[in-house]
Write an enzyme that holds these catalytic residues in place. Structure first.
Site, PDB file in Angstrom:
ATOM      1  N   GLY A  46       0.843  -1.194   0.000  1.00  0.00           N
ATOM      2  CA  GLY A  46       0.000   0.000   0.000  1.00  0.00           C
ATOM      3  C   GLY A  46       0.871   1.233   0.000  1.00  0.00           C
ATOM      4  O   GLY A  46       2.029   1.183   0.425  1.00  0.00           O
ATOM      5  N   GLN A  51       3.287  10.085   0.725  1.00  0.00           N
ATOM      6  CA  GLN A  51       4.546   9.338   0.820  1.00  0.00           C
ATOM      7  C   GLN A  51       5.442   9.528  -0.405  1.00  0.00           C
ATOM      8  O   GLN A  51       6.605   9.143  -0.391  1.00  0.00           O
ATOM      9  CB  GLN A  51       4.263   7.837   1.031  1.00  0.00           C
ATOM     10  CG  GLN A  51       3.616   7.556   2.380  1.00  0.00           C
ATOM     11  CD  GLN A  51       3.367   6.080   2.578  1.00  0.00           C
ATOM     12  OE1 GLN A  51       2.441   5.515   2.015  1.00  0.00           O
ATOM     13  NE2 GLN A  51       4.213   5.432   3.364  1.00  0.00           N
ATOM     14  N   CYS A  90       5.582   0.360   7.570  1.00  0.00           N
ATOM     15  CA  CYS A  90       5.201   1.509   6.738  1.00  0.00           C
ATOM     16  C   CYS A  90       6.412   1.923   5.908  1.00  0.00           C
ATOM     17  O   CYS A  90       7.537   1.954   6.406  1.00  0.00           O
ATOM     18  CB  CYS A  90       4.758   2.653   7.650  1.00  0.00           C
ATOM     19  SG  CYS A  90       4.300   4.155   6.766  1.00  0.00           S
ATOM     20  N   LEU A  91       6.160   2.227   4.635  1.00  0.00           N
ATOM     21  CA  LEU A  91       7.243   2.645   3.738  1.00  0.00           C
ATOM     22  C   LEU A  91       7.991   3.875   4.272  1.00  0.00           C
ATOM     23  O   LEU A  91       9.166   4.058   3.981  1.00  0.00           O
ATOM     24  CB  LEU A  91       6.682   2.978   2.347  1.00  0.00           C
ATOM     25  CG  LEU A  91       6.131   1.808   1.528  1.00  0.00           C
ATOM     26  CD1 LEU A  91       5.391   2.332   0.306  1.00  0.00           C
ATOM     27  CD2 LEU A  91       7.251   0.868   1.110  1.00  0.00           C
ATOM     28  N   HIS A 132      -4.953   1.958   6.987  1.00  0.00           N
ATOM     29  CA  HIS A 132      -3.608   2.540   7.165  1.00  0.00           C
ATOM     30  C   HIS A 132      -3.391   3.655   6.127  1.00  0.00           C
ATOM     31  O   HIS A 132      -2.899   4.734   6.465  1.00  0.00           O
ATOM     32  CB  HIS A 132      -2.558   1.431   7.022  1.00  0.00           C
ATOM     33  CG  HIS A 132      -1.132   1.886   7.148  1.00  0.00           C
ATOM     34  ND1 HIS A 132      -0.297   1.478   8.166  1.00  0.00           N
ATOM     35  CD2 HIS A 132      -0.384   2.704   6.361  1.00  0.00           C
ATOM     36  CE1 HIS A 132       0.901   2.049   8.005  1.00  0.00           C
ATOM     37  NE2 HIS A 132       0.888   2.781   6.909  1.00  0.00           N
ATOM     38  N   GLU A 133      -3.800   3.380   4.882  1.00  0.00           N
ATOM     39  CA  GLU A 133      -3.593   4.395   3.821  1.00  0.00           C
ATOM     40  C   GLU A 133      -4.511   5.603   4.008  1.00  0.00           C
ATOM     41  O   GLU A 133      -4.091   6.744   3.805  1.00  0.00           O
ATOM     42  CB  GLU A 133      -3.809   3.785   2.426  1.00  0.00           C
ATOM     43  CG  GLU A 133      -2.894   2.614   2.064  1.00  0.00           C
ATOM     44  CD  GLU A 133      -1.434   2.799   2.422  1.00  0.00           C
ATOM     45  OE1 GLU A 133      -0.944   3.946   2.462  1.00  0.00           O
ATOM     46  OE2 GLU A 133      -0.763   1.792   2.689  1.00  0.00           O
ATOM     47  N   HIS A 136      -3.039   7.875   6.413  1.00  0.00           N
ATOM     48  CA  HIS A 136      -2.011   8.728   5.796  1.00  0.00           C
ATOM     49  C   HIS A 136      -2.639   9.986   5.192  1.00  0.00           C
ATOM     50  O   HIS A 136      -2.079  11.075   5.297  1.00  0.00           O
ATOM     51  CB  HIS A 136      -1.291   7.982   4.659  1.00  0.00           C
ATOM     52  CG  HIS A 136      -0.096   7.194   5.101  1.00  0.00           C
ATOM     53  ND1 HIS A 136       1.012   7.764   5.675  1.00  0.00           N
ATOM     54  CD2 HIS A 136       0.183   5.870   5.011  1.00  0.00           C
ATOM     55  CE1 HIS A 136       1.907   6.823   5.932  1.00  0.00           C
ATOM     56  NE2 HIS A 136       1.434   5.658   5.543  1.00  0.00           N
TER      57      HIS A 136
HETATM   58 ZN   LIG Z   1       2.326   3.840   5.785  1.00  0.00          ZN
END
Ligand SMILES: [Zn+2]
Length: 163
Positions: A46, A51, A90-91, A132-133, A136
């Site tokens: 995701g 991001q 998380c990225l 989660h997204e 963000h």
């Molecule tokens: Zn994330």
């Protein structure tokens, strides 16, 4: 194929609520493609627009294994149910993993890349990834929700959990 630079914590764009998408144009299609390329390049499932440095309400979830790519533009949560604790990464937080409590079920509405509205129901890890997204897009990061930090050595397959 365009890999964009992933914005890492701490950075103001990650904690700033994003703006609604109003134009469903070629630029949006390019952003979606770049986000997907960038996500796959980092073994994520995701990714959200902040991001990659764009403060707009666009996010993708792609669990792989033949599942459809979920493109969410201007998503809104309509309903949630249940509760599960599971591990997330998380990225934007390399090497940080933790247990986070999220609803088991979610129903959302969002727009396609051409502006059409759709509704989607998801359960379990797919629901987790979607929520989660969407967090963000509201400037909420998963580290604020971690109940217990998990050492990467405890993970069975860390590539399945990076959002
Ligand atoms: Zn994330």
């Amino acid at each position: 194929m365009t890999i964009r630079k992933i914005v890492k914590h701490p950075c103001e764009i990650l904690t700033t609520p994003t703006k609604k998408v109003l134009k469903f144009d070629r630029k949006l299609a390019t952003l979606l493609k770049d986000m997907h390329d960038t996500m796959l390049d980092s073994d994520g499932i995701g990714i959200a627009a902040p991001q990659v440095g764009e403060s707009i309400r666009v996010a993708i979830v792609d669990l792989g294994e033949g599942e459809d790519i979920i493109e969410m533009i201007n998503p809104e949560v309509l309903e949630t149910e249940g509760s599960v604790i599971d591990i997330e990464g998380c990225l934007s937080f390399p090497e940080l993993y933790g247990e986070v409590e999220r609803p088991f079920y979610v129903r959302i509405k969002a727009q396609e890349r051409d502006g059409r509205w759709y509704e989607l129901e998801a359960e379990d890890y797919e629901a987790r990834a979607i929520l989660h997204e969407i967090d963000h897009l509201d400037g909420i990061l998963f580290d604020s929700k971690i109940l217990r930090v998990v050492d990467p050595s405890e993970l069975e397959n860390e590539e399945e959990e990076i959002l």
